[in-house]
Design an enzyme around this catalytic site. Structure first.
Site, PDB file in Angstrom:
ATOM      1  N   GLY A 101      35.582  35.874  28.432  1.00 29.12           N
ATOM      2  CA  GLY A 101      34.228  36.298  28.119  1.00 29.12           C
ATOM      3  C   GLY A 101      33.210  35.299  28.623  1.00 29.12           C
ATOM      4  O   GLY A 101      33.535  34.128  28.879  1.00 29.12           O
ATOM      5  N   ASP A 102      31.964  35.750  28.755  1.00 31.70           N
ATOM      6  CA  ASP A 102      30.956  34.918  29.410  1.00 31.70           C
ATOM      7  C   ASP A 102      30.745  33.565  28.730  1.00 31.70           C
ATOM      8  O   ASP A 102      30.796  32.518  29.378  1.00 31.70           O
ATOM      9  CB  ASP A 102      29.631  35.678  29.547  1.00 31.70           C
ATOM     10  CG  ASP A 102      29.111  36.227  28.226  1.00 31.70           C
ATOM     11  OD1 ASP A 102      29.786  36.080  27.203  1.00 31.70           O
ATOM     12  OD2 ASP A 102      28.003  36.807  28.239  1.00 31.70           O
ATOM     13  N   GLN A 103      30.518  33.552  27.414  1.00 33.56           N
ATOM     14  CA  GLN A 103      30.276  32.285  26.729  1.00 33.56           C
ATOM     15  C   GLN A 103      31.519  31.413  26.692  1.00 33.56           C
ATOM     16  O   GLN A 103      31.439  30.186  26.801  1.00 33.56           O
ATOM     17  CB  GLN A 103      29.765  32.553  25.308  1.00 33.56           C
ATOM     18  CG  GLN A 103      28.365  33.143  25.247  1.00 33.56           C
ATOM     19  CD  GLN A 103      27.300  32.188  25.748  1.00 33.56           C
ATOM     20  OE1 GLN A 103      27.482  30.971  25.748  1.00 33.56           O
ATOM     21  NE2 GLN A 103      26.180  32.729  26.183  1.00 33.56           N
TER      22      GLN A 103
END
Length: 354
Positions: A101-103
């Site tokens: 995921g991005d974070q």
């Protein structure tokens, strides 16, 4: 649930359910997979036990056979398909690493890979991200608790309008010719001014979870100038991030330092202010492409170049600048933060009435 309730015929046709990056991995490798960090955001992963949730699958009427196999973010799920390798001019043994995921991936790019490491992304939204070797959860569910990209867990709080507040203020409200013009003059403002800004331009996520919350300037008088409003805006974003940071302390996460990234981190004055507000040392990295670097690090681990995500980060990631809290400023900000904290409860009903 919307497809199940409103388009039942289409729901019956579903063969597989996957996230965007996982569809790309499927097309490249033919393997149907996802990773724990991205799956954590679906609401049907049992995050603590790192498996698809039986209870949620029953509620959502999802057959587990339609869900992808779960992997750590640094796992190679297969190799590139021969026809694609030929088309792209690549060797047939290129590994496909699932990613995250991005974070979670951005945290790897920021070197946030040890227990109780913490980063703040001062981008359009502001994210306070901390790692934990153990599964932890705050009682009221105000923090996101996900699996992370290193094979453990992360805790995250988000303020929706961080650098977005500054963009709105400079470009839309002031219609100023440049950010430098506005941010240079704020350095001449007085820290003791009691002007406050609530950064709720798009409602707020952490800690209020209130879509009706509104952005607000308070405390202005005839003697206040633009520089005072600008300072209030920068402070307000820092206080909102402190709301998230305080929740980290409540679950036993107490970082000794913070890595900062995002567009807002380019301004040293704002970085120093944040260090003072949080009363924690803040470090900048020598790169600005944290998410891309995180993806490359995960790929390098998946390919066997490094034995672990932690080892890769120790070798690759360097810091360039530190901001140490100023004790006098921190004391002033702590008193102002108390006043800031009192504002939302007083205005909550008013916001919802608008």
């Amino acid at each position: 649930m919307n497809v199940l309730q409103n388009e039942p015929d289409n729901f019956k046709k579903i063969a597989k359910i996957c996230l965007p990056k996982d569809y790309i991995a499927y097309k490249l490798s033919g393997e149907f997979a996802t990773d724990y960090s991205d799956a954590s955001g679906t609401l049907y992963l049992d995050v603590k036990n790192k498996k698809w949730s039986d209870d949620m699958m029953k509620i959502l009427d999802i057959d587990e056979n339609k869900l992808p196999k779960l992997y750590d973010s640094f796992s190679a799920i297969g190799t590139i398909k021969k026809d694609i390798a030929t088309e792209l001019g690549l060797p047939n043994d290129v590994k496909i690493v699932i990613g995250g995921g991005d974070q979670a991936v951005a945290a790897v790019g920021g070197g946030i890979v040890e227990n109780h490491h913490c980063s703040i992304s001062l981008g359009t939204s502001g994210a306070v991200f901390a790692t934990s070797d153990e599964f932890v959860m705050e009682d009221e569910g105000k923090l996101h608790v996900f699996c992370d990209a290193r094979g453990k867990y992360h805790v995250m709080g988000v303020t929706l309008s961080a650098a977005a507040s500054l963009k709105w203020y400079v470009e839309d409200f002031l219609k100023a010719s440049s950010y430098d013009e506005v941010l240079t003059e704020v350095e001449k403002s007085d820290i003791n001014e009691n002007v406050y800004y609530l950064p709720y331009l798009s409602g707020e996520r952490t800690p209020h979870n209130d879509p009706d919350a509104k952005a607000t300037f308070l405390g202005m008088t005839v003697r206040h100038e633009r520089k005072d409003m600008t300072r209030a805006l920068l402070e307000g974003v820092c206080y909102s991030l402190r709301d998230c940071y305080e929740l980290m302390h409540e679950v036993g996460i107490n970082p000794k330092e913070i890595i900062i990234n995002g567009g807002g981190a380019k301004n040293d004055f704002w970085c120093q202010m944040l260090a003072d507000v949080l009363h924690t040392k803040i470090k900048k990295l020598d790169i600005n492409e944290g998410p891309a670097l995180g993806a490359a690090i995960l790929a390098s681990v998946g390919d066997g170049k490094y034995s672990s995500v932690s080892n890769a980060c120790q070798d690759i990631i360097k810091t360039t600048k530190e901001f140490t809290p100023d004790e006098v400023s921190s004391k002033i900000y702590s008193e102002k933060y108390k006043k800031y904290k009192s504002l939302y409860p007083m205005l909550k009903d008013f916001f919802s009435s608008l």
